[in-house]
Design a protein around this motif. Structure first.
Motif, PDB file in Angstrom:
ATOM      1  N   ALA A 243       0.830  -1.211   0.000  1.00 33.37           N
ATOM      2  CA  ALA A 243       0.000   0.000   0.000  1.00 33.37           C
ATOM      3  C   ALA A 243       0.862   1.257   0.000  1.00 33.37           C
ATOM      4  O   ALA A 243       2.068   1.240   0.268  1.00 33.37           O
ATOM      5  N   ILE A 244       0.181   2.337  -0.341  1.00 35.12           N
ATOM      6  CA  ILE A 244       0.866   3.644  -0.298  1.00 35.12           C
ATOM      7  C   ILE A 244       0.916   4.119   1.162  1.00 35.12           C
ATOM      8  O   ILE A 244      -0.120   4.157   1.852  1.00 35.12           O
ATOM      9  N   CYS A 245       2.096   4.502   1.600  1.00 32.06           N
ATOM     10  CA  CYS A 245       2.290   4.975   2.981  1.00 32.06           C
ATOM     11  C   CYS A 245       3.017   6.315   2.991  1.00 32.06           C
ATOM     12  O   CYS A 245       3.536   6.775   1.966  1.00 32.06           O
ATOM     13  N   VAL A 269      -2.705   5.457   2.002  1.00 35.87           N
ATOM     14  CA  VAL A 269      -2.711   6.751   2.710  1.00 35.87           C
ATOM     15  C   VAL A 269      -2.936   7.859   1.694  1.00 35.87           C
ATOM     16  O   VAL A 269      -2.318   7.869   0.622  1.00 35.87           O
ATOM     17  N   THR A 270      -3.814   8.797   2.033  1.00 31.75           N
ATOM     18  CA  THR A 270      -4.068   9.967   1.193  1.00 31.75           C
ATOM     19  C   THR A 270      -3.787  11.244   1.995  1.00 31.75           C
ATOM     20  O   THR A 270      -3.457  11.199   3.198  1.00 31.75           O
ATOM     21  N   THR A 271      -3.959  12.372   1.321  1.00 28.64           N
ATOM     22  CA  THR A 271      -3.734  13.658   2.008  1.00 28.64           C
ATOM     23  C   THR A 271      -4.767  13.910   3.090  1.00 28.64           C
ATOM     24  O   THR A 271      -4.564  14.795   3.950  1.00 28.64           O
ATOM     25  N   PHE A 277      -0.699  11.002   9.359  1.00 26.97           N
ATOM     26  CA  PHE A 277       0.271  12.098   9.400  1.00 26.97           C
ATOM     27  C   PHE A 277       0.634  12.466  10.859  1.00 26.97           C
ATOM     28  O   PHE A 277       1.806  12.697  11.174  1.00 26.97           O
ATOM     29  N   THR A 278      -0.381  12.478  11.705  1.00 26.33           N
ATOM     30  CA  THR A 278      -0.117  12.815  13.122  1.00 26.33           C
ATOM     31  C   THR A 278       0.765  11.754  13.765  1.00 26.33           C
ATOM     32  O   THR A 278       1.713  12.080  14.501  1.00 26.33           O
TER      33      THR A 278
END
Length: 304
Positions: A243-245, A269-271, A277-278
């Protein structure tokens, strides 16, 4: 009985003049007529005036002397009364002659304030110096030294600590271009730890070098494909393999540190994935603090 005209005359206003003989019949001295002549002679008016002036001067002199004596007597009495009222012989009422001479009065024996040569405290040791050179950075180093305990609290967020790893084969703990970058800059050790919270996991990787320059160069060389290999286990499923991380890279001293964060269910993960992100930012901040504290502890120990 009477004397002849040439005999001595008695003047009541002049001392030491012979007295007139007593009149045996009347029992008193014969009276001299005022303004007339006695025995044929006129009174000596100048002598009479001089005698009167002499008596007046004596009277005035006696009055002046008497007043002066009285004044002195009163002053003496007042002074004696003051002395008696003040308790008699006191040091404060003694005349100057009763005080000790200057040579007899002890001088001030209090010593002067001690003086010290000006000194300056040595400048405090820089913690970063101890984590920038392998020769100074000699404190024990392991995943549990940098990331102690079983959980981590950042603000109001609680992260559970998962598996850890430690290897001297830095390339084996990285993926894509990061493996070659670590090898080219002579990475000597790579430590990893994973934390998770509410379906989000993050792996923190710390690469160790001999010098600060090597770690700084790695930070400047990495690209978007330079990522650390995620570490699963201990209740944390495999994540961020397909997956995208989200990943981060930074350095401090002779350490370069990395994060890779994503969902444990394999979701990309998206914006809008604020929790990811946290989590990544919290663990990157914690890694920096722990590396800095390592330097502070060694600087403090060296200054003792």
């Amino acid at each position: 009985m009477s004397f002849g005209q040439g005999g001595p005359q008695w003047d009541p206003w002049k001392p030491n003049t012979p007295q007139q003989p007593w009149d045996d019949q009347a029992g008193r001295a014969p009276q001299q007529p005022w303004g007339g002549q006695v025995g044929g002679q006129a009174p000596d008016w100048a002598a009479l005036a001089e005698a009167s002036e002499t008596r007046n001067r004596r009277r005035r002199l006696l009055l002046i002397v008497g007043a002066a004596v009285a004044t002195v007597g009163v002053g003496t009495a007042v002074a004696m009364a003051m002395v008696n009222a003040d308790g008699g012989d006191k040091a404060t009422n003694r005349p100057t002659s009763g005080l000790p001479a200057t040579a007899d009065i002890p001088s001030d024996t209090s010593s002067a304030a001690p003086s010290f040569a000006p000194t300056s405290a040595p400048p405090p040791l820089d913690p970063k110096d101890f984590i920038s050179d392998v020769k100074k950075d000699t404190a024990p180093l392991a995943p549990d030294d940098l990331f102690p305990g079983t959980q981590l609290t950042m603000g109001d967020r609680l992260y559970k600590k998962g598996p850890t790893a430690d290897t001297t084969n830095c390339a084996s703990a990285a993926k894509n271009s990061l493996s070659k970058i670590l090898k080219d800059n002579r990475c000597t050790r790579f430590l990893r730890v994973t934390y998770s919270k509410d379906g989000v996991a993050v792996t923190v990787g710390v690469a160790v070098f001999d010098t600060e320059a090597q770690a700084t160069k790695v930070k400047a060389t990495v690209d978007k494909k330079s990522i650390v290999e995620s570490l699963s286990g201990g209740g944390v499923p495999t994540f961020c393999r397909a997956a995208i991380c989200r990943s981060t890279t930074n350095s401090y001293g002779r350490y370069a540190y990395f994060t890779i964060a994503g969902f444990t269910n394999g979701k990309d993960v998206t914006t809008k994935s604020t929790a990811v992100f946290t989590t990544g930012d919290d663990l990157a901040e914690f890694a920096f603090r722990q590396i800095r504290r390592r330097g502070e502890a060694q600087a403090s120990a060296a200054s003792q």
